[in-house]
Design a protein around this motif. Structure first.
Motif, PDB file in Angstrom:
ATOM      1  N   ASP A  51      45.803  48.519  38.399  1.00 21.00           N
ATOM      2  CA  ASP A  51      46.019  49.547  39.421  1.00 21.00           C
ATOM      3  C   ASP A  51      45.908  48.972  40.836  1.00 21.00           C
ATOM      4  OD1 ASP A  51      46.258  51.504  37.463  1.00 21.00           O
ATOM      5  OD2 ASP A  51      44.155  52.138  37.628  1.00 21.00           O
ATOM      6  N   MET A  52      45.290  47.806  40.966  1.00 23.26           N
ATOM      7  CA  MET A  52      45.025  47.238  42.288  1.00 23.26           C
ATOM      8  C   MET A  52      46.301  47.026  43.098  1.00 23.26           C
ATOM      9  SD  MET A  52      41.756  46.838  42.719  1.00 23.26           S
ATOM     10  CE  MET A  52      41.782  45.722  44.104  1.00 23.26           C
ATOM     11  N   ARG A  53      47.331  46.461  42.471  1.00 18.92           N
ATOM     12  CA  ARG A  53      48.544  46.129  43.229  1.00 18.92           C
ATOM     13  C   ARG A  53      49.335  47.366  43.638  1.00 18.92           C
ATOM     14  NH1 ARG A  53      49.665  45.069  38.024  1.00 18.92           N
ATOM     15  NH2 ARG A  53      51.622  45.773  37.153  1.00 18.92           N
ATOM     16  N   LYS A  54      48.943  48.524  43.118  1.00 25.18           N
ATOM     17  CA  LYS A  54      49.645  49.764  43.448  1.00 25.18           C
ATOM     18  C   LYS A  54      48.945  50.551  44.555  1.00 25.18           C
ATOM     19  CE  LYS A  54      51.565  49.873  38.847  1.00 25.18           C
ATOM     20  NZ  LYS A  54      51.428  50.345  37.503  1.00 25.18           N
ATOM     21  N   LEU A  55      47.820  50.031  45.016  1.00 23.30           N
ATOM     22  CA  LEU A  55      47.120  50.686  46.123  1.00 23.30           C
ATOM     23  C   LEU A  55      47.943  50.570  47.404  1.00 23.30           C
ATOM     24  CD1 LEU A  55      43.444  49.426  45.678  1.00 23.30           C
ATOM     25  CD2 LEU A  55      44.272  51.756  45.359  1.00 23.30           C
ATOM     26  N   ASN A  56      47.744  51.496  48.308  1.00 24.65           N
ATOM     27  CA  ASN A  56      48.328  51.410  49.628  1.00 24.65           C
ATOM     28  C   ASN A  56      47.954  50.054  50.235  1.00 24.65           C
ATOM     29  OD1 ASN A  56      47.924  51.584  52.649  1.00 24.65           O
ATOM     30  ND2 ASN A  56      49.009  53.505  52.278  1.00 24.65           N
ATOM     31  N   PRO A  57      48.911  49.328  50.835  1.00 21.23           N
ATOM     32  CA  PRO A  57      48.611  48.006  51.396  1.00 21.23           C
ATOM     33  C   PRO A  57      47.445  47.998  52.387  1.00 21.23           C
ATOM     34  CG  PRO A  57      50.966  48.300  51.293  1.00 21.23           C
ATOM     35  CD  PRO A  57      50.352  49.632  50.912  1.00 21.23           C
ATOM     36  N   GLU A  58      47.276  49.045  53.168  1.00 16.39           N
ATOM     37  CA  GLU A  58      46.156  49.081  54.113  1.00 16.39           C
ATOM     38  C   GLU A  58      44.818  49.118  53.375  1.00 16.39           C
ATOM     39  OE1 GLU A  58      46.350  48.478  57.388  1.00 16.39           O
ATOM     40  OE2 GLU A  58      48.479  48.204  56.930  1.00 16.39           O
ATOM     41  N   ILE A  59      44.772  49.848  52.280  1.00 14.95           N
ATOM     42  CA  ILE A  59      43.553  49.887  51.464  1.00 14.95           C
ATOM     43  C   ILE A  59      43.331  48.519  50.820  1.00 14.95           C
ATOM     44  CG2 ILE A  59      42.477  50.906  49.409  1.00 14.95           C
ATOM     45  CD1 ILE A  59      43.913  53.552  50.196  1.00 14.95           C
ATOM     46  N   LYS A  61      44.199  45.647  51.978  1.00  9.23           N
ATOM     47  CA  LYS A  61      43.727  44.731  53.018  1.00  9.23           C
ATOM     48  C   LYS A  61      42.235  44.907  53.272  1.00  9.23           C
ATOM     49  CE  LYS A  61      48.186  44.635  55.346  1.00  9.23           C
ATOM     50  NZ  LYS A  61      48.934  45.058  56.545  1.00  9.23           N
ATOM     51  N   ASP A  62      41.789  46.141  53.303  1.00  5.90           N
ATOM     52  CA  ASP A  62      40.366  46.406  53.520  1.00  5.90           C
ATOM     53  C   ASP A  62      39.529  45.857  52.358  1.00  5.90           C
ATOM     54  OD1 ASP A  62      38.149  47.630  54.992  1.00  5.90           O
ATOM     55  OD2 ASP A  62      38.090  49.052  53.317  1.00  5.90           O
ATOM     56  N   VAL A  63      40.003  46.064  51.149  1.00  8.77           N
ATOM     57  CA  VAL A  63      39.288  45.560  49.972  1.00  8.77           C
ATOM     58  C   VAL A  63      39.298  44.028  49.972  1.00  8.77           C
ATOM     59  CG1 VAL A  63      39.287  45.495  47.445  1.00  8.77           C
ATOM     60  CG2 VAL A  63      39.679  47.662  48.631  1.00  8.77           C
ATOM     61  N   GLN A  64      40.426  43.402  50.363  1.00  9.33           N
ATOM     62  CA  GLN A  64      40.498  41.941  50.466  1.00  9.33           C
ATOM     63  C   GLN A  64      39.422  41.406  51.415  1.00  9.33           C
ATOM     64  OE1 GLN A  64      44.537  41.456  51.866  1.00  9.33           O
ATOM     65  NE2 GLN A  64      45.124  40.384  49.985  1.00  9.33           N
ATOM     66  N   LYS A  65      39.302  42.054  52.561  1.00  5.82           N
ATOM     67  CA  LYS A  65      38.331  41.597  53.568  1.00  5.82           C
ATOM     68  C   LYS A  65      36.908  41.714  53.040  1.00  5.82           C
ATOM     69  CE  LYS A  65      36.942  42.118  58.341  1.00  5.82           C
ATOM     70  NZ  LYS A  65      37.121  42.810  59.606  1.00  5.82           N
ATOM     71  N   GLN A  66      36.603  42.833  52.411  1.00  2.00           N
ATOM     72  CA  GLN A  66      35.270  43.005  51.843  1.00  2.00           C
ATOM     73  C   GLN A  66      34.994  41.978  50.742  1.00  2.00           C
ATOM     74  OE1 GLN A  66      34.195  47.131  50.916  1.00  2.00           O
ATOM     75  NE2 GLN A  66      35.825  47.763  52.301  1.00  2.00           N
ATOM     76  N   ALA A  67      36.018  41.661  49.959  1.00  7.01           N
ATOM     77  CA  ALA A  67      35.864  40.663  48.894  1.00  7.01           C
ATOM     78  C   ALA A  67      35.605  39.283  49.494  1.00  7.01           C
ATOM     79  CB  ALA A  67      37.090  40.644  47.996  1.00  7.01           C
ATOM     80  N   ALA A  68      36.296  38.940  50.566  1.00  6.10           N
ATOM     81  CA  ALA A  68      36.084  37.640  51.216  1.00  6.10           C
ATOM     82  C   ALA A  68      34.644  37.508  51.690  1.00  6.10           C
ATOM     83  CB  ALA A  68      37.049  37.468  52.385  1.00  6.10           C
ATOM     84  N   GLU A  69      34.125  38.570  52.275  1.00  8.00           N
ATOM     85  CA  GLU A  69      32.733  38.547  52.741  1.00  8.00           C
ATOM     86  C   GLU A  69      31.771  38.355  51.568  1.00  8.00           C
ATOM     87  OE1 GLU A  69      32.589  42.288  54.806  1.00  8.00           O
ATOM     88  OE2 GLU A  69      33.741  41.502  56.504  1.00  8.00           O
ATOM     89  N   ARG A  70      32.028  39.048  50.473  1.00 11.42           N
ATOM     90  CA  ARG A  70      31.172  38.956  49.295  1.00 11.42           C
ATOM     91  C   ARG A  70      31.244  37.547  48.680  1.00 11.42           C
ATOM     92  NH1 ARG A  70      31.133  43.847  44.934  1.00 11.42           N
ATOM     93  NH2 ARG A  70      30.493  44.961  46.813  1.00 11.42           N
ATOM     94  N   ILE A  71      32.462  36.999  48.590  1.00 15.35           N
ATOM     95  CA  ILE A  71      32.645  35.675  48.001  1.00 15.35           C
ATOM     96  C   ILE A  71      32.021  34.598  48.877  1.00 15.35           C
ATOM     97  CG2 ILE A  71      34.376  33.919  47.445  1.00 15.35           C
ATOM     98  CD1 ILE A  71      36.148  36.270  46.428  1.00 15.35           C
ATOM     99  N   HIS A  72      32.162  34.731  50.189  1.00 14.61           N
ATOM    100  CA  HIS A  72      31.561  33.748  51.094  1.00 14.61           C
ATOM    101  C   HIS A  72      30.057  33.624  50.843  1.00 14.61           C
ATOM    102  CE1 HIS A  72      31.197  31.240  54.626  1.00 14.61           C
ATOM    103  NE2 HIS A  72      30.182  31.996  55.020  1.00 14.61           N
ATOM    104  N   LYS A  73      29.404  34.732  50.650  1.00 15.79           N
ATOM    105  CA  LYS A  73      27.966  34.708  50.360  1.00 15.79           C
ATOM    106  C   LYS A  73      27.686  34.049  49.010  1.00 15.79           C
ATOM    107  CE  LYS A  73      26.958  38.760  53.122  1.00 15.79           C
ATOM    108  NZ  LYS A  73      26.784  40.192  53.145  1.00 15.79           N
ATOM    109  N   MET A  74      28.579  34.279  48.022  1.00 14.48           N
ATOM    110  CA  MET A  74      28.396  33.710  46.691  1.00 14.48           C
ATOM    111  C   MET A  74      28.617  32.193  46.690  1.00 14.48           C
ATOM    112  SD  MET A  74      30.567  36.697  44.711  1.00 14.48           S
ATOM    113  CE  MET A  74      30.504  36.037  43.070  1.00 14.48           C
ATOM    114  N   ALA A  75      29.402  31.679  47.647  1.00 13.21           N
ATOM    115  CA  ALA A  75      29.821  30.279  47.642  1.00 13.21           C
ATOM    116  C   ALA A  75      29.013  29.393  48.585  1.00 13.21           C
ATOM    117  CB  ALA A  75      31.302  30.202  48.009  1.00 13.21           C
TER     118      ALA A  75
END
Length: 185
Positions: A51-59, A61-75
């Motif tokens: 279902d992820m690829r069917k989300l509105n692109p703006e949503i 993008k927001d989820v991508q940014k939050q994921a980057a922040e989460r991954i940065h902490k994990m790495a």
């Protein structure tokens, strides 16, 4: 700390290759899509990963940014391989998997792009019962791989990281794994 981005369009076998590579190298695996899915699920935006690829692109993008922040902490303390896609085919067009705000957060040192022949990818998708995949013909698959390759090179321009392209043909898993292990050594 090395942050390696390993990517391939759906059906290239990039995750299968990665799972074998991880048996031979000292890297931690983080699946970018899983982190995005966890965030989107927590917000009640999706029920399945597809279902992820069917989300509105703006949503997205927001989820991508939050994921980057989460991954940065994990790495922060390990060599990491991030399993992701350079580009995502959406109903509105291709979306970069790692836009500039993600790249700035991740600061990758290497990109490895896994590819296969379009006919191999089409067959793999048709026989994969574990996922719900959109049907694409070989010309559409070739286009997506071209977009992914161009996108990976664009990421390299922005980050200074190198890009390696590894072929994962049918019955060629061992060769692809060996090539990636050599790249990471």
């Amino acid at each position: 700390m090395n942050i390696v981005v390993l990517a391939g369009i759906p059906g290239t076998g990039s995750t299968t290759v990665l799972n074998e590579v991880l048996k031979k190298v000292d890297y931690v695996n983080i699946n970018y899509g899983n982190v995005m899915f966890d965030i989107a699920s927590e917000k009640g935006l999706v029920e399945t990963r597809d279902d992820m690829r069917k989300l509105n692109p703006e949503i997205q993008k927001d989820v991508q940014k939050q994921a980057a922040e989460r991954i940065h902490k994990m790495a922060e303390n390990d060599n990491v391989i991030i399993d992701t896609h350079c580009s995502i085919k959406t109903p509105k067009g291709f979306l970069p998997g790692l836009p500039i705000w993600v790249l700035e957060q991740l600061q990758p040192t290497q990109f490895i792009l896994v590819e296969a022949d379009a006919s191999e990818i089409m067959y793999r998708r048709m026989t994969d019962d574990t996922r719900v995949r959109d049907m694409e013909y070989t010309d559409e698959i070739d286009l997506h791989q071209s977009v992914a390759k161009s996108t990976a090179m664009s990421y390299a321009v922005l980050t200074g990281a190198t890009v390696a392209i590894v072929q994962n043909h049918d019955n060629g898993l061992d060769d692809a794994v060996s090539e990636i292990v050599d790249i990471l050594s």
